[in-house]
Enzyme design. Structure first.
Site, mmCIF file in Angstrom:
data_model
loop_
_atom_site.group_PDB
_atom_site.id
_atom_site.type_symbol
_atom_site.label_atom_id
_atom_site.label_comp_id
_atom_site.label_asym_id
_atom_site.label_seq_id
_atom_site.Cartn_x
_atom_site.Cartn_y
_atom_site.Cartn_z
ATOM 1 N N LEU A 202 -23.247 -58.061 18.990
ATOM 2 C CA LEU A 202 -22.511 -58.866 19.951
ATOM 3 C C LEU A 202 -22.498 -58.197 21.312
ATOM 4 O O LEU A 202 -22.188 -57.007 21.411
ATOM 5 C CB LEU A 202 -21.076 -59.056 19.459
ATOM 6 C CG LEU A 202 -20.048 -59.574 20.476
ATOM 7 C CD1 LEU A 202 -20.398 -60.988 20.928
ATOM 8 C CD2 LEU A 202 -18.642 -59.519 19.883
ATOM 9 N N SER A 203 -22.806 -58.950 22.351
ATOM 10 C CA SER A 203 -22.640 -58.505 23.726
ATOM 11 C C SER A 203 -23.454 -57.237 23.974
ATOM 12 O O SER A 203 -24.674 -57.290 23.898
ATOM 13 C CB SER A 203 -21.146 -58.320 24.013
ATOM 14 O OG SER A 203 -20.891 -58.334 25.392
ATOM 15 N N ALA A 204 -22.820 -56.091 24.287
ATOM 16 C CA ALA A 204 -23.599 -54.860 24.457
ATOM 17 C C ALA A 204 -24.362 -54.534 23.175
ATOM 18 O O ALA A 204 -25.488 -54.042 23.211
ATOM 19 C CB ALA A 204 -22.682 -53.702 24.841
#
Length: 336
Positions: free
Chosen positions: A156-158
């Site tokens: 997720l995300s980073a």
């Protein structure tokens, strides 16, 4: 990936320290198999660990001989246990018998526990954080007799941006991956470029995006991973244009048409639904899938419940819409 805004600075590598869901886990010197616990177990001594990451393992009680492995990478301000608790991967591991490895970023590397997806030393093959994750895979594969042909990665995300890094730099390790609310590989190699990439994307042609991947492992002639891309259409933290660019990148790598071979709407807890685009090869096998979660902001889609298609728990950046982990596992073939 930026997950919280403080003033004008995104919580990416700057700002105050906000850590979600930190749980102290007992360190064990070697990797040991045995009955699974409710939480992941922290592991030490898995390699030289040039990226200085922590390793956590979740073992389901029932698993077959040569089980599959899923590597799951948390987002900024999160921990491995937070991701295990909310993402839905624990329920699926218990159901389908695969092993979970959950890398965890350390505050010493990044004050907000973001994986350093834009630092050149951490995103090269044989170096930094990317190599640390591969050393976790190698250690788990040796300890648990994993099937080397069924190793997957998601984040997720980073963690999603680092997933793209791992898929590009180690296509010989991962059969498939899933990038959630993140960016394509190679969109940034500096902090300033990272902000631009997240806010506006980085407009390149599919062939240019594909070349970014091929240049990450020069001379590689084997198959590239299949990839799922998930993004909320109302994401104001990482522009949804990045999902389209991730699609272009992996469709380009696989030589697929930029037009989907099929499109449908998947139901979920949000009545607006999720649009699934499938990009298949000449045999009809889905190679790239894109999931546009209508109206969702920045986060991982979950759908708490006990139904077959339901999983996960709501929390900060875990949003009640649809169980992305279930559909990703099905795309990978982990549902048996």
């Amino acid at each position: 990936m930026r997950q919280l805004v403080l003033g004008r600075w995104p919580v990416l590598v700057l700002g105050v320290l906000t850590v979600l869901g930190v749980v102290a886990l007992t360190l064990v010197p070697p990797i040991v198999s045995g009955p699974a616990a409710a939480a992941a177990v922290a592991v030490d001594g898995f390699g030289t660990n040039p990226g200085n990451l922590a390793m956590h393992v979740y073992l389901p009680d029932d698993r077959p001989v040569a089980p599959a492995l899923v590597v799951a990478l948390h987002g900024c301000t999160q921990s491995a246990d937070d991701y295990l608790t909310h993402s839905g991967w624990r329920e699926l591991a218990d159901r389908d018998g695969f092993v979970l490895v959950l890398p965890e970023q350390k505050i010493a590397n990044n004050l907000n526990r973001c994986f350093n997806w834009f630092e050149e030393n951490d995103i090269r093959r044989g170096s930094g954080e990317a190599l640390s994750v591969i050393q976790m895979v190698d250690a788990a594969r040796s300890a648990y007799g994993l099937d080397p042909a069924r190793v997957f990665v998601t984040g997720l995300s980073a963690g999603g941006a680092m997933t793209a890094v791992l898929l590009a730099t180690y296509p010989d390790v991962f059969a498939a991956g899933a990038v959630l609310a993140a960016v394509p590989f190679g969109c940034a190699t500096s902090l300033t470029a990272a902000f631009d990439c997240m806010d506006h994307g980085s407009d390149r042609t599919p062939s240019q995006w594909a070349q970014q991947v091929r240049a990450a492992f020069p001379g590689y002639s084997g198959p590239y991973p299949r990839v799922a891309v998930w993004h909320g259409t109302a994401d104001g933290t990482v522009s949804p244009v990045n999902a389209a660019e991730s699609r272009d990148q992996w469709a380009g790598v696989h030589g697929l048409s930029p037009l989907p071979t099929s499109t449908k709407v998947l139901p979920g807890s949000d009545p607006r639904g999720t649009v699934q685009e499938v990009y298949a090869d000449a045999s009809g096998r889905p190679i790239v899938e894109v999931y546009w979660v209508e109206g969702m902001t920045h986060g991982a889609p979950v759908d708490p419940g006990s139904g077959v298609t339901e999983c996960g728990a709501t929390g900060a950046y875990f949003l009640d819409t649809i169980c992305s982990s279930y559909y990703t596992a099905r795309f990978w073939g982990l549902d048996g």
